[in-house]
Design a protein around this motif. Sequence first.
Motif: not given
Lengths: 110, 115
Positions: B87-108
């Motif tokens: 039991s928990a909240v399961y979060l998915c994130a995506s990132s552009s994966g390119g150089a200098g693109s470290d930010e991960q953007y999360f779903g709800p």
Amino acid sequence: EDQVTQSPEALRLQEGESSSLNCSYTVSGLRGLFWYRQDPGKGPEFLFTLYSAGEEKEKERLKATLTKKESFLHITAPKPEDSATYLCAVRTFGNEKLTFGTGTRLTIIP
Amino acid sequence: GAGVSQSPSNKVTEKGKDVELRCDPISGHTALYWYRQSLGQGLEFLIYFQGNSAPDKSGLPSDRFSAERTGGSVSTLTIQRTQQEDSAVYLCASSSGGAGSDEQYFGPGTRLTVT
């Protein structure tokens, strides 16, 4: 093992009362340090990435700073809508995952 | 543009049942991550996909957990024989994966409750 510690766990401020949140980290090779904001029932919202000691970034009432051991999230003249949990995370070289702290729950009282 | 979407938003299941959680990343993002957020704990990494490379499964807590990513886009996280500690909240994130693109953007997130 990478470790991220955030303090305080919770902080209550009056509207307009400035303060700082702390994120201390112990890692082997910091690639980046990240700040997120999370509202109840929602996913984390990206705020800032910091890469090297001395770097600073600002967005509205928030400013993030980084040293070799810790990061601060300074909040200036906060408003009630700034109430949220603020999460700090680190990424190390050779690693794609983020390691998160447990967050600081910030409440701004009107 | 559209952000990361996850479904269902809430899932209640009985102990021992299997569940599937779905994640649609931001269009064009090649990197996809799953995390788990338990009450009072920080987000915990589960698995990472990058393009057609073999996934990094180092965060999966047991062999009851598995994930796949079809066509480099949608991902499904499957938990078999669910336990109450899942039991928990399961979060998915995506990132552009390119150089200098470290930010991960999360779903709800998907809130999973095992009874």
